[in-house]
Design a protein around this motif. Structure first.
Motif, PDB file in Angstrom:
ATOM      1  N   ASN A 115       0.871  -1.200  -0.043  1.00  0.00           N
ATOM      2  CA  ASN A 115      -0.144   0.043   0.167  1.00  0.00           C
ATOM      3  C   ASN A 115       0.883   1.274  -0.203  1.00  0.00           C
ATOM      4  O   ASN A 115       0.698   2.210  -0.660  1.00  0.00           O
ATOM      5  CB  ASN A 115      -0.937   0.040   1.107  1.00  0.00           C
ATOM      6  CG  ASN A 115      -2.331  -0.782   0.882  1.00  0.00           C
ATOM      7  OD1 ASN A 115      -2.529  -1.408   0.063  1.00  0.00           O
ATOM      8  ND2 ASN A 115      -3.123  -1.044   2.083  1.00  0.00           N
ATOM      9  N   ASP A 156       4.152   6.595   5.417  1.00  0.00           N
ATOM     10  CA  ASP A 156       4.632   6.816   3.876  1.00  0.00           C
ATOM     11  C   ASP A 156       4.181   8.504   3.622  1.00  0.00           C
ATOM     12  O   ASP A 156       3.574   9.041   4.434  1.00  0.00           O
ATOM     13  CB  ASP A 156       3.841   6.050   2.663  1.00  0.00           C
ATOM     14  CG  ASP A 156       2.443   6.159   2.766  1.00  0.00           C
ATOM     15  OD1 ASP A 156       1.963   7.243   2.460  1.00  0.00           O
ATOM     16  OD2 ASP A 156       1.750   5.278   3.132  1.00  0.00           O
ATOM     17  N   ARG A 177     -12.712   0.935  -0.608  1.00  0.00           N
ATOM     18  CA  ARG A 177     -11.576   1.643  -1.166  1.00  0.00           C
ATOM     19  C   ARG A 177     -11.802   3.035  -0.781  1.00  0.00           C
ATOM     20  O   ARG A 177     -13.016   3.773  -0.920  1.00  0.00           O
ATOM     21  CB  ARG A 177     -11.355   1.075  -2.551  1.00  0.00           C
ATOM     22  CG  ARG A 177     -11.079  -0.329  -2.863  1.00  0.00           C
ATOM     23  CD  ARG A 177     -10.456  -0.611  -3.990  1.00  0.00           C
ATOM     24  NE  ARG A 177      -9.056   0.176  -4.152  1.00  0.00           N
ATOM     25  CZ  ARG A 177      -8.710   0.590  -5.225  1.00  0.00           C
ATOM     26  NH1 ARG A 177      -9.276   0.710  -6.301  1.00  0.00           N
ATOM     27  NH2 ARG A 177      -7.150   1.281  -5.012  1.00  0.00           N
ATOM     28  N   HIS A 194      -9.874   5.180  -2.858  1.00  0.00           N
ATOM     29  CA  HIS A 194      -9.383   5.546  -3.897  1.00  0.00           C
ATOM     30  C   HIS A 194     -10.057   4.812  -5.311  1.00  0.00           C
ATOM     31  O   HIS A 194     -10.290   3.659  -4.941  1.00  0.00           O
ATOM     32  CB  HIS A 194      -7.993   5.504  -4.326  1.00  0.00           C
ATOM     33  CG  HIS A 194      -7.285   6.379  -3.390  1.00  0.00           C
ATOM     34  ND1 HIS A 194      -6.745   5.728  -2.061  1.00  0.00           N
ATOM     35  CD2 HIS A 194      -6.925   7.683  -3.067  1.00  0.00           C
ATOM     36  CE1 HIS A 194      -6.049   6.854  -1.238  1.00  0.00           C
ATOM     37  NE2 HIS A 194      -6.188   8.064  -1.963  1.00  0.00           N
ATOM     38  N   ILE A 245      -9.086  -5.625  -0.749  1.00  0.00           N
ATOM     39  CA  ILE A 245      -9.169  -6.695   0.441  1.00  0.00           C
ATOM     40  C   ILE A 245      -7.959  -6.810   1.369  1.00  0.00           C
ATOM     41  O   ILE A 245      -8.040  -7.312   2.468  1.00  0.00           O
ATOM     42  CB  ILE A 245      -8.967  -8.157  -0.324  1.00  0.00           C
ATOM     43  CG1 ILE A 245     -10.236  -8.050  -1.404  1.00  0.00           C
ATOM     44  CG2 ILE A 245      -9.230  -9.391   0.424  1.00  0.00           C
ATOM     45  CD1 ILE A 245     -10.314  -9.424  -2.295  1.00  0.00           C
ATOM     46  N   LEU A 252      -6.279  -4.520   3.326  1.00  0.00           N
ATOM     47  CA  LEU A 252      -6.297  -4.100   4.979  1.00  0.00           C
ATOM     48  C   LEU A 252      -7.441  -5.045   5.741  1.00  0.00           C
ATOM     49  O   LEU A 252      -7.091  -5.210   6.944  1.00  0.00           O
ATOM     50  CB  LEU A 252      -6.726  -2.619   5.079  1.00  0.00           C
ATOM     51  CG  LEU A 252      -5.720  -1.543   4.650  1.00  0.00           C
ATOM     52  CD1 LEU A 252      -6.188  -0.387   4.753  1.00  0.00           C
ATOM     53  CD2 LEU A 252      -4.371  -1.952   5.525  1.00  0.00           C
TER      54      LEU A 252
HETATM   55  N1  LIG Z   1      -0.621   4.028   2.559  1.00  0.00           N
HETATM   56  C1  LIG Z   1      -1.977   4.446   2.000  1.00  0.00           C
HETATM   57  N2  LIG Z   1      -2.250   5.630   1.544  1.00  0.00           N
HETATM   58  C2  LIG Z   1      -3.398   5.927   1.188  1.00  0.00           C
HETATM   59  N3  LIG Z   1      -4.337   5.559   1.158  1.00  0.00           N
HETATM   60  C3  LIG Z   1      -4.411   3.932   1.689  1.00  0.00           C
HETATM   61  C4  LIG Z   1      -3.486   3.557   2.034  1.00  0.00           C
HETATM   62  N4  LIG Z   1      -3.420   2.299   2.364  1.00  0.00           N
HETATM   63  C5  LIG Z   1      -4.591   1.982   2.145  1.00  0.00           C
HETATM   64  N5  LIG Z   1      -5.214   3.090   1.747  1.00  0.00           N
HETATM   65  C6  LIG Z   1      -6.720   3.258   1.259  1.00  0.00           C
HETATM   66  O1  LIG Z   1      -7.519   2.053   2.312  1.00  0.00           O
HETATM   67  C7  LIG Z   1      -7.999   1.439   0.981  1.00  0.00           C
HETATM   68  C8  LIG Z   1      -8.120  -0.016   1.283  1.00  0.00           C
HETATM   69  O2  LIG Z   1      -6.925  -0.725   1.335  1.00  0.00           O
HETATM   70  P1  LIG Z   1      -6.458  -2.111   1.003  1.00  0.00           P
HETATM   71  O3  LIG Z   1      -5.229  -2.380   1.060  1.00  0.00           O
HETATM   72  O4  LIG Z   1      -7.497  -2.888   1.547  1.00  0.00           O
HETATM   73  O5  LIG Z   1      -6.940  -2.241  -0.471  1.00  0.00           O
HETATM   74  P2  LIG Z   1      -6.252  -1.968  -1.922  1.00  0.00           P
HETATM   75  O6  LIG Z   1      -5.094  -1.440  -1.793  1.00  0.00           O
HETATM   76  O7  LIG Z   1      -7.179  -0.809  -2.634  1.00  0.00           O
HETATM   77  O8  LIG Z   1      -6.480  -3.369  -2.694  1.00  0.00           O
HETATM   78  P3  LIG Z   1      -5.591  -4.658  -2.307  1.00  0.00           P
HETATM   79  O9  LIG Z   1      -6.607  -5.485  -1.922  1.00  0.00           O
HETATM   80  O10 LIG Z   1      -4.895  -4.605  -3.754  1.00  0.00           O
HETATM   81  O11 LIG Z   1      -4.659  -4.205  -1.366  1.00  0.00           O
HETATM   82  C9  LIG Z   1      -7.468   1.595  -0.366  1.00  0.00           C
HETATM   83  O12 LIG Z   1      -8.248   1.414  -1.368  1.00  0.00           O
HETATM   84  C10 LIG Z   1      -6.916   2.897  -0.227  1.00  0.00           C
HETATM   85  O13 LIG Z   1      -7.848   3.827  -0.723  1.00  0.00           O
END
Ligand SMILES: Nc1ncnc2c1ncn2[C@@H]1O[C@H](COP(=O)(O)OP(=O)(O)OP(=O)(O)O)[C@@H](O)[C@H]1O
Ligand SMILES: [Mg+2]
Length: 366
Positions: A272, A302, A321, A323, A333, A335
């Motif tokens: 992330n 970050d 999400r 974004h 998924i 987080l």
């Molecule tokens: N370090 C970060 N900076 C900004 N936004 C974040 C960060 N980490 C998570 N997010 C936000 O939280 C949401 C959920 O994160 P999550 O990791 O669950 O999903 P993802 O990254 O969109 O998809 P994936 O399942 O591929 O990880 C993201 O879509 C994003 O909007």
């Protein structure tokens, strides 16, 4: 149950004094209870064995088997141990309250009886009993539902996984072997199929992982978290030659937990951080630790796009999400998997974030 025609509960009264029995019987039948009565502990055991009542009012001082003994026996039998027992004792009896609770009584009433008191105490116990039954049946429903859902998602994920691999494999094969026969836009279409197929495989992998995390047995060990963070950051750097990200990793930070699961946590948080700094001028990702209230708190910080914390209450729920897919690819998924893993370690995770000022995720493990 509280319908006028149906009794509010089935109560057994045990007392060797017939007058007491009659008094309680009248009181409780007037209040719409179904009442059975017996004159000795021995009879009580027999009656309960044939049909268990919802509640027992049990006199303590009785010849042969006294109330404590009857209670002890009922509490030692699987079939009868759940029946709540209220003890009856005369004011001048030497009544040992602590002993009454110790053998499994839930309450006591002292003679001479006051109608209101008896009714209130009986109602309290029956209300508790009903709530308990409701919770149990809801729990049972939930367990079944959960099992269904898990079996279903497992099955679907596995089947889909295999099928998507076949589609991906063949589309790639066609693209490689016949590309010289393609019109230019056909090549582009195949690339599209390929990219989407790859994404779909990733989503399925993540979903499978999310459902597995719940069931897997945790194997505890102590390990160097800094080393894992370094491995992951090296991998991200190798996979993204077009990007330069500054990693600042505190050395020799140790932790205790399930190595494989904690690796998944770190992978997700670092991926992330890596992803959401893609549009930042000088991307920087930091891993470190500090102590708070005797706990080791780990953090990954970050300086990426960040997010509005007021819109983030569902951040840890699957598929949520902050974004769009156009801004940053993802399924949402990651987080939720991280949160489940940390919960399984009896820890917690939280964040600090602002739009365009980066995000920091903190967590601890027990
Ligand atoms: N370090 C970060 N900076 C900004 N936004 C974040 C960060 N980490 C998570 N997010 C936000 O939280 C949401 C959920 O994160 P999550 O990791 O669950 O999903 P993802 O990254 O969109 O998809 P994936 O399942 O591929 O990880 C993201 O879509 C994003 O909007
Ligand atoms: Mg993610």
């Amino acid at each position: 149950m509280n319908n006028l025609n149906t009794p509010k509960g089935d109560i057994l009264i045990v007392d060797d004094v017939p007058e007491n029995l009659q008094l309680l019987f009248t009181m409780l039948t007037e209040h719409d209870y179904d009442v059975r009565r017996v004159l000795s502990g021995k009879q009580a055991l027999q009656v309960v064995d044939v049909e268990a009542p919802d509640l027992i009012l049990l006199d303590i001082k009785m010849p042969e088997l006294d109330g404590y003994q009857v209670c002890k026996i009922l509490k030692s039998q699987e079939k009868t141990k759940h029946i709540p027992i209220i003890f009856l004792s005369a004011l001048n009896d030497t009544f040992d309250k602590v002993h009454a609770f110790n053998v499994g009584g839930v309450d006591y009433i002292t003679k001479p009886f006051q109608i209101e008191e008896v009714v209130i105490r009986v109602e309290n116990q029956l209300r508790l009993l009903n709530m308990q039954r409701e919770i149990e049946s809801k729990n049972q429903e939930l367990i079944l539902l959960n099992q269904d859902l898990e079996a279903f998602s497992h099955r679907v994920s596995h089947d889909l996984k295999n099928k998507i691999h076949i589609i991906n494999g063949f589309s790639q094969l066609i693209a490689q072997e016949f590309s010289h026969q393609f019109e230019p836009n056909v090549k582009e279409y195949f690339q599209y199929i390929h990219d989407e197929g790859k994404r779909m495989a990733e989503v399925i992998r993540d979903l499978l992982r999310l459902s597995q995390v719940q069931n897997i047995d945790i194997e505890y060990s102590t390990f160097n978290i800094s080393e894992i963070v370094t491995e992951i950051s090296d991998k991200l750097t190798a996979e993204n030659k077009n990007r330069t990200v500054d990693f600042i990793i505190s050395p020799n930070v140790y932790g205790r937990g399930d190595l494989n699961l904690i690796r998944i946590v770190l992978e997700n948080l670092l991926e992330n951080a890596y992803k959401y700094t893609a549009k930042t001028l000088k991307p920087r990702i930091e891993f470190g630790t500090y102590q708070q209230e005797g706990k080791d708190i780990y953090f990954i910080k970050d300086n990426g796009v960040g997010f509005n914390p007021r819109e983030a209450e569902k951040l840890f729920t699957p598929f949520h999400r902050l974004h769009t897919d156009r801004e940053f690819k993802g399924t949402g998924i990651g987080l939720s998997t991280v949160k489940r893993i940390i919960q399984r370690h009896h820890g917690d995770i939280w964040y600090d974030a602002q739009v365009n000022q980066g995000a920091t995720f903190y967590f601890y493990l027990y």
